[in-house]
Design a protein around this motif. Sequence first.
Motif, PDB file in Angstrom:
ATOM      1  N   ALA A 145       0.623  -1.168  -0.047  1.00  0.00           N
ATOM      2  CA  ALA A 145       0.041   0.030   0.067  1.00  0.00           C
ATOM      3  C   ALA A 145       0.868   1.263  -0.082  1.00  0.00           C
ATOM      4  O   ALA A 145       2.000   1.305   0.467  1.00  0.00           O
ATOM      5  N   PHE A 146       0.384   2.202  -0.702  1.00  0.00           N
ATOM      6  CA  PHE A 146       1.253   3.531  -0.698  1.00  0.00           C
ATOM      7  C   PHE A 146       0.792   4.383   0.427  1.00  0.00           C
ATOM      8  O   PHE A 146      -0.520   4.685   0.663  1.00  0.00           O
ATOM      9  N   THR A 147       1.767   4.851   0.956  1.00  0.00           N
ATOM     10  CA  THR A 147       1.511   6.031   2.059  1.00  0.00           C
ATOM     11  C   THR A 147       2.099   7.171   1.577  1.00  0.00           C
ATOM     12  O   THR A 147       2.931   7.405   1.092  1.00  0.00           O
ATOM     13  N   SER A 148       1.282   8.290   1.895  1.00  0.00           N
ATOM     14  CA  SER A 148       1.752   9.682   1.611  1.00  0.00           C
ATOM     15  C   SER A 148       3.132  10.057   2.227  1.00  0.00           C
ATOM     16  O   SER A 148       3.240   9.824   3.482  1.00  0.00           O
ATOM     17  N   LYS A 181       3.847  12.789   3.398  1.00  0.00           N
ATOM     18  CA  LYS A 181       3.481  13.480   4.723  1.00  0.00           C
ATOM     19  C   LYS A 181       3.100  12.718   5.758  1.00  0.00           C
ATOM     20  O   LYS A 181       3.538  12.817   6.885  1.00  0.00           O
ATOM     21  N   THR A 182       2.163  11.553   5.680  1.00  0.00           N
ATOM     22  CA  THR A 182       2.016  10.520   6.610  1.00  0.00           C
ATOM     23  C   THR A 182       3.116   9.926   7.175  1.00  0.00           C
ATOM     24  O   THR A 182       3.202   9.850   8.300  1.00  0.00           O
ATOM     25  N   LEU A 183       3.861   9.493   6.115  1.00  0.00           N
ATOM     26  CA  LEU A 183       5.032   8.586   6.317  1.00  0.00           C
ATOM     27  C   LEU A 183       6.179   9.501   7.275  1.00  0.00           C
ATOM     28  O   LEU A 183       6.417   8.974   8.052  1.00  0.00           O
ATOM     29  N   ARG A 203       5.457  12.057   9.211  1.00  0.00           N
ATOM     30  CA  ARG A 203       4.817  12.393  10.482  1.00  0.00           C
ATOM     31  C   ARG A 203       5.014  10.952  11.225  1.00  0.00           C
ATOM     32  O   ARG A 203       5.582  11.024  12.561  1.00  0.00           O
ATOM     33  N   ARG A 204       4.746   9.821  10.994  1.00  0.00           N
ATOM     34  CA  ARG A 204       4.926   8.580  11.747  1.00  0.00           C
ATOM     35  C   ARG A 204       6.387   8.254  12.166  1.00  0.00           C
ATOM     36  O   ARG A 204       6.757   7.884  13.124  1.00  0.00           O
TER      37      ARG A 204
END
Length: 285
Positions: free
Chosen positions: A2-5, A7-9, A11-12
Amino acid sequence: MAFTSPKTLLRRLGLRPRKAWGQHFLLYPHQARRIVAALDLHGEETVVEIGPGLGALTVFLAQEAAKVVALERDPALARFLEEELFLENPRVRILCRDALAFDFRECSQNSTQPLTLAGNLPYQITSPLLFKLVEAKAAVGQAVFMVQEEVGDRLMSPPGTKDYGVLSVLMQYHFALERIFSLSPANFYPAPQVDSVVLRLTPRQTAPPANDEALLSRVVKAAFAHRRKTMNNTLVSRAADFGLTPDKLRAIFTALEIDPGRRGETLSVAQFVALSNAIEEGQLK
Ligand code: SAH
């Protein structure tokens, strides 16, 4: 997968994009795929990727090539790529390195084929990296780079234009350059200030060749050292730097039917080659 954006990545991972390292991450996998598709890959190549970031291009490169060596300067990103994203992918090797300090020729000696280079280049290192590419040309089979559109224009600009400079001459001499497509700032996180362009660079042998390519580089750099000066003031007055007297260099200009009262930026690539070869012959006499 799955592709994670980005920005989200980020932040994580507890990270922020670093301006100083030119971090602008591709937002859309289909754009990454288009960039990788600009390379001619058959599952056998070793690709050296410059600045993999969060792995947007790396993922597709690893599907198309035998091996990807990815040079990432940011230790936090390198750790994520090595310990998470590509942990179980034996084709991908992450090196936490400054691409400008990397020895492309040495890397190619471990491979049976010339290297393939790829990258969404951090803009701070674009020019020095392209100069490095010129030096490593013999080890390189093909390259696809995303650069600032303005840089792409400069590389491809013809003589007599304000964009034409040292890199234009040397890159046009050493490589066939093709513009593949442009991307607007909205394709990246964070959005850069300027448009980007994807270029394909294929090493070529220009005819007639420069007999001494290092001398060609020196002649071109000297001719462009002061943009508003004529070659009388850049080259002829510095003839000693090339092992010649000013008179001798003036005679070379006459023989080539090039007026040294012109500015360096008006010379074609072929004229720079002719000048460099005549200077080399003049040195021998
Ligand atoms: N390829 C990714 C990231 C591009 S941003 C994408 O397209 O989404 C440029 C990347 O180059 C960043 O990850 C940055 O950390 C890295 N970088 C910057 N300077 C570098 C250098 N000198 N050597 C290697 N990597 C560098």
